[in-house]
Design a protein around this motif. Structure first.
Motif, PDB file in Angstrom:
ATOM      1  N   UNK A 294       0.787  -0.897   0.058  1.00  0.00           N
ATOM      2  CA  UNK A 294      -0.201   0.103   0.020  1.00  0.00           C
ATOM      3  C   UNK A 294       1.112   1.226  -0.113  1.00  0.00           C
ATOM      4  N   UNK A 295       1.652   1.752  -0.829  1.00  0.00           N
ATOM      5  CA  UNK A 295       2.448   2.865  -1.719  1.00  0.00           C
ATOM      6  C   UNK A 295       1.687   3.938  -1.727  1.00  0.00           C
ATOM      7  N   UNK A 296       1.868   5.493  -1.561  1.00  0.00           N
ATOM      8  CA  UNK A 296       1.137   6.540  -1.565  1.00  0.00           C
ATOM      9  C   UNK A 296       1.138   6.754  -2.681  1.00  0.00           C
ATOM     10  N   UNK A 297       0.681   6.884  -3.339  1.00  0.00           N
ATOM     11  CA  UNK A 297       0.401   7.183  -5.306  1.00  0.00           C
ATOM     12  C   UNK A 297       0.094   6.193  -5.861  1.00  0.00           C
ATOM     13  N   UNK A 298      -0.622   5.043  -5.214  1.00  0.00           N
ATOM     14  CA  UNK A 298      -0.832   4.108  -6.202  1.00  0.00           C
ATOM     15  C   UNK A 298      -2.456   4.020  -6.424  1.00  0.00           C
ATOM     16  N   UNK A 299      -2.748   3.915  -7.532  1.00  0.00           N
ATOM     17  CA  UNK A 299      -4.096   4.006  -7.557  1.00  0.00           C
ATOM     18  C   UNK A 299      -4.111   2.782  -8.418  1.00  0.00           C
ATOM     19  N   UNK A 300      -3.652   1.991  -8.633  1.00  0.00           N
ATOM     20  CA  UNK A 300      -3.569   0.244  -9.341  1.00  0.00           C
ATOM     21  C   UNK A 300      -4.082  -0.251  -8.098  1.00  0.00           C
ATOM     22  N   UNK A 301      -5.413  -1.145  -8.110  1.00  0.00           N
ATOM     23  CA  UNK A 301      -5.812  -1.988  -6.814  1.00  0.00           C
ATOM     24  C   UNK A 301      -4.614  -2.926  -7.129  1.00  0.00           C
ATOM     25  N   UNK A 302      -4.261  -3.531  -5.887  1.00  0.00           N
ATOM     26  CA  UNK A 302      -3.501  -4.713  -5.745  1.00  0.00           C
ATOM     27  C   UNK A 302      -4.298  -5.976  -5.845  1.00  0.00           C
ATOM     28  N   UNK A 303      -4.763  -6.250  -6.841  1.00  0.00           N
ATOM     29  CA  UNK A 303      -5.618  -7.478  -7.162  1.00  0.00           C
ATOM     30  C   UNK A 303      -4.889  -8.619  -7.397  1.00  0.00           C
ATOM     31  N   UNK A 304      -4.986  -9.594  -7.966  1.00  0.00           N
ATOM     32  CA  UNK A 304      -4.367 -10.739  -7.973  1.00  0.00           C
ATOM     33  C   UNK A 304      -4.077 -11.919  -7.130  1.00  0.00           C
ATOM     34  N   UNK A 305      -3.605 -13.162  -7.258  1.00  0.00           N
ATOM     35  CA  UNK A 305      -3.559 -14.148  -6.993  1.00  0.00           C
ATOM     36  C   UNK A 305      -2.253 -13.868  -6.274  1.00  0.00           C
ATOM     37  N   UNK A 306      -2.509 -14.554  -5.248  1.00  0.00           N
ATOM     38  CA  UNK A 306      -0.694 -14.934  -4.091  1.00  0.00           C
ATOM     39  C   UNK A 306      -0.363 -16.205  -4.401  1.00  0.00           C
ATOM     40  N   UNK A 307       0.649 -15.793  -4.807  1.00  0.00           N
ATOM     41  CA  UNK A 307       1.839 -17.019  -5.524  1.00  0.00           C
ATOM     42  C   UNK A 307       2.264 -18.286  -4.405  1.00  0.00           C
ATOM     43  N   UNK A 308       2.382 -18.982  -4.898  1.00  0.00           N
ATOM     44  CA  UNK A 308       3.348 -20.391  -3.461  1.00  0.00           C
ATOM     45  C   UNK A 308       4.260 -20.647  -4.157  1.00  0.00           C
ATOM     46  N   UNK A 309       5.025 -21.022  -3.836  1.00  0.00           N
ATOM     47  CA  UNK A 309       6.682 -21.944  -4.054  1.00  0.00           C
ATOM     48  C   UNK A 309       6.264 -23.186  -4.271  1.00  0.00           C
ATOM     49  N   UNK A 310       7.067 -23.845  -4.861  1.00  0.00           N
ATOM     50  CA  UNK A 310       7.164 -25.435  -5.081  1.00  0.00           C
ATOM     51  C   UNK A 310       7.469 -25.378  -3.552  1.00  0.00           C
ATOM     52  N   UNK A 311       7.016 -26.398  -3.243  1.00  0.00           N
ATOM     53  CA  UNK A 311       7.248 -27.089  -1.749  1.00  0.00           C
ATOM     54  C   UNK A 311       8.915 -27.359  -1.460  1.00  0.00           C
ATOM     55  N   UNK A 312       9.792 -28.030  -2.892  1.00  0.00           N
ATOM     56  CA  UNK A 312      11.419 -28.424  -2.205  1.00  0.00           C
ATOM     57  C   UNK A 312      11.818 -26.761  -2.337  1.00  0.00           C
ATOM     58  N   UNK A 313      10.875 -25.866  -2.976  1.00  0.00           N
ATOM     59  CA  UNK A 313      12.282 -24.670  -3.009  1.00  0.00           C
ATOM     60  C   UNK A 313      12.231 -23.866  -2.154  1.00  0.00           C
ATOM     61  N   UNK A 314      12.545 -24.323  -0.733  1.00  0.00           N
ATOM     62  CA  UNK A 314      12.416 -23.576   1.020  1.00  0.00           C
ATOM     63  C   UNK A 314      13.717 -21.709   1.067  1.00  0.00           C
ATOM     64  N   UNK A 315      14.713 -22.127   0.017  1.00  0.00           N
ATOM     65  CA  UNK A 315      15.589 -21.196  -0.123  1.00  0.00           C
ATOM     66  C   UNK A 315      15.839 -19.580  -0.858  1.00  0.00           C
TER      67      UNK A 315
END
Length: 670
Positions: A294-315
């Motif tokens: 949530x940045x000052x000056x932002x008008x574009x909505x923060x809609x979209x899907x939160x991404x998930x990494x592969x289970x083995x990619x922990x680093x």
């Protein structure tokens, strides 16, 4: 449809392929928008859907659809952004006569090619609408129609008359075309969009040929064309079903809609790909935080899907380095080397000290400055702002008016040996390739004279190329004098015009296209010739420092993103505003008040795109006008842990003083 099964872990997107197949085989079929973020497996999903719908893989409803398509001689059309993407999809799909894959330009030209009367009517209508709109906007201003604006309006009128006088239009989707009736890429898109909206016959042709159209990278597809297709697909059962695939967070071209998800009709399906198969967890976490900010000056909505990494990619390793933008370019390069060494220490990856990481810039001017071809790039921007920079996979070939410089003369220069001599056999092949030997005089004496004239000009050209101080004008002189190649008439006229360049417009002043191009020609002719080779390398997407456009869709193990507003120039993008080194401008605040797209919106998207290219480790280098303020904002942002950001140290000198950051000392020789 029955409820889709719920998947988790690495398989959380496993049901999306079948979900989309269901939409496209319903009666009537249902249009959809597939949200597919960075590294989500969008292309794999698309190909798997196509394999099921065309009978390549056993699928009951897909097999029925395939039989209907074949019975009526129809096919599914896939429209994507680049020729490289076309090759990738075709390569994975294999030989399939029920699917046609093409770029948007090829798709449009296939629809309207040969309908010259309709093309003419469309282009005139588009230009007349442009003329009306720009005239009204100019009249609404306090100064009314200025002389510069009047020249632009007159050019639009001239374009209209030129279209009226054209009988046959020519175009090639993969290269620029020249001569009478030649159309630019944007003309084809504009004409097709207008015809789809206004010609029922073309609507019928499209539906009969391709009842299903799937558009990849839909966030960057031209608004007019996308709107025309979306309107044609409504209501459901109209005969055209659309599938849009994309991620509005990765929109990098202004042609596309700023918030495509908000325009998707409620009746459409909205499947999602939630996985990021590309990046390690730390990088995925960062890009999620960037988009949610949530940045000052932002008008574009923060809609979209939160991404998930592969289970083995922990680093994954992420670092942000901050330095003072007032440093010299040489010191900045040293600073970035120091950052690379810090990344080696943090990640343990030797690639950082071996130059085996991808260096990304977020502005073309920054690449041109670092790559020592700023004069050439500046000239090209003035000549044609829309063609000066590379697009995805290096498909842009530069302004049409200078193609002879970038092609014919480049190939002739390749015939010049290191000792300055010319390989005449290779040079002959170049002239034959461009048809310059087809009309040689039949008379023996005249032919001999012409050959001698050409050889003399080639020798002068070679000598000019070998001189590192030669300008473009000096290299052009023997080429044009001897008429070695056919060049654009506008280049010939500009070369013959020895008038000085008009002054650059002041702040808030309008500049006519004629004056802008004259400044471009004068800049180009005075540019060192050796910059053009570097510019051509950049156009092809092969420069060491790449831009977000060139790496669109690509991925790299290790990435360094260089952010430098001072070298980038312009006011469309500002990373210093994102990170707190610069305050929002009055224009930014005005745009926020009007709900218009802001510098923050554009910058946030480009930052998201570049960060999401990294698989294992990511270095962000910010050259800030106020490093102290920037690091304070970064600390409060929550994007980075305390040990993930620090000041840049060059030659044992710290360009920002902040508590324990002085511990990091590493120097490089000059």
């Amino acid at each position: 449809m029955s409820a889709a099964p719920i998947f988790a872990g690495n398989d959380r997107d496993a049901g999306v392929v079948e979900e989309i197949c269901g939409y496209l085989t319903e009666e009537p079929p249902r249009s959809f928008f597939l949200f597919a973020g960075a590294g989500s497996g969008k292309t794999r999903t698309l190909v798997e859907v196509l394999r099921r719908l065309t009978g390549v893989l056993e699928h009951e409803k897909g097999g029925q659809l395939a039989r209907r398509l074949r019975m009526y001689g129809r096919s599914i059309r896939v429209v994507t952004y680049t020729k490289n993407a076309v090759s990738v999809i075709n390569g994975r799909l294999g030989d399939n006569d029920l699917v046609g894959v093409s770029t948007i330009h090829s798709f449009c030209w296939e629809l309207i090619s040969g309908f010259n009367d309709d093309i003419r009517a469309a282009l005139i209508a588009v230009k007349e609408a442009q003329l009306e709109k720009e005239t009204a906007e100019a009249l609404a201003k306090p100064r009314g129609i200025t002389p510069a604006k009047q020249r632009d309006l007159d050019e639009i009128k001239e374009d209209i008359e030129a279209f009226r006088a054209t009988d046959v239009f020519i175009y090639h989707p993969d290269r620029n075309t020249y001569g009478p009736g030649a159309l630019a890429h944007n003309h084809v898109l504009d004409a097709t969009a207008w015809l789809i909206r206004n010609r029922p016959t073309l609507q019928t042709i499209l539906k009969d040929r391709h009842p299903i159209v799937l558009i990849d990278e839909s966030q960057d597809t031209m608004k007019g064309m996308l709107d025309a297709l979306m309107n044609l697909a409504e209501p459901r059962g109209s005969g055209l079903t659309l599938g849009l695939l994309g991620d509005h967070r990765q929109r990098i071209y202004t042609d596309g809609h700023s918030d495509l998800p908000s325009l998707v009709p409620p009746s459409w399906a909205t499947p999602e790909l939630q996985m990021n198969h590309r990046s390690q967890r730390r990088i995925v976490t960062l890009i999620n935080r960037i988009w949610e900010a949530e940045l000052e000056g932002r008008t574009q909505p923060a809609n979209g899907v939160e991404q998930h990494p592969r289970a083995e990619k922990t680093g994954g390793v992420v670092r942000l380095f901050v330095g003072d933008t007032s440093l010299t370019p040489e010191d900045k390069v040293l600073g970035e080397r120091w950052c690379a060494d810090q990344m080696r220490q943090a990640s343990g990856a030797a690639a950082w000290n071996q130059g085996q990481f991808q260096l990304l810039a977020l502005e073309h001017k920054l690449v041109a400055t670092r790559g020592s071809f700023l004069d050439a790039f500046s000239a090209m921007v003035l000549l044609d702002p829309n063609a000066a920079a590379p697009t995805g996979s290096g498909e842009n070939k530069g302004p049409a008016v200078v193609q002879a410089l970038l092609n014919e003369l480049a190939h002739l220069e390749a015939c010049v040996c290191t000792d300055g001599s010319v390989d005449e056999f290779k040079a002959t092949e170049v002239f034959r390739r461009y048809g310059r030997l087809d009309n040689m005089p039949e008379d023996t004496a005249a032919r001999t004279s012409r050959v001698e004239e050409m050889l003399k000009a080639i020798a002068a050209f070679a000598a000019a190329c070998a001189n590192p101080k030669s300008t473009v004008e000096e290299v052009l002189e023997p080429v044009l004098s001897a008429n070695l190649f056919k060049v654009d008439h506008r280049l010939l006229a500009a070369y013959a015009d020895k008038s000085p360049a008009p002054p650059a417009p002041g702040k808030g002043e309008e500049e006519s296209k004629q004056d802008r191009m004259r400044r471009g020609w004068c800049t180009l002719f005075a540019t060192p010739w050796n910059q053009l080779q570097k510019y051509r390398t950049y156009l092809a997407g092969n420069s060491v420092l790449a831009t977000h456009q060139v790496v669109k869709g690509s991925q790299f193990h290790h990435v360094m993103v260089v952010m430098d507003d001072k070298l980038a120039g312009g006011n469309q993008i500002s990373y210093d505003k994102i990170f707190g080194g610069t305050e929002l401008s009055k224009a930014d605040r005005d745009n926020v008040g009007k709900g218009k797209e802001t510098t923050i919106d554009r910058t946030l998207r480009l930052l998201y795109v570049t960060c999401s290219r990294a698989q294992e480790s990511l270095a962000l280098v910010l050259w800030s006008s106020d490093p102290t303020a920037a690091l304070a904002r970064i600390k409060d942002s929550g994007w980075f842990d305390d040990d993930e950001f620090q000041a840049i140290v060059v030659n044992d000198h710290t360009f920002f003083a902040e508590k324990t950051l002085l511990e990091y000392q590493f120097s490089f020789g000059p």
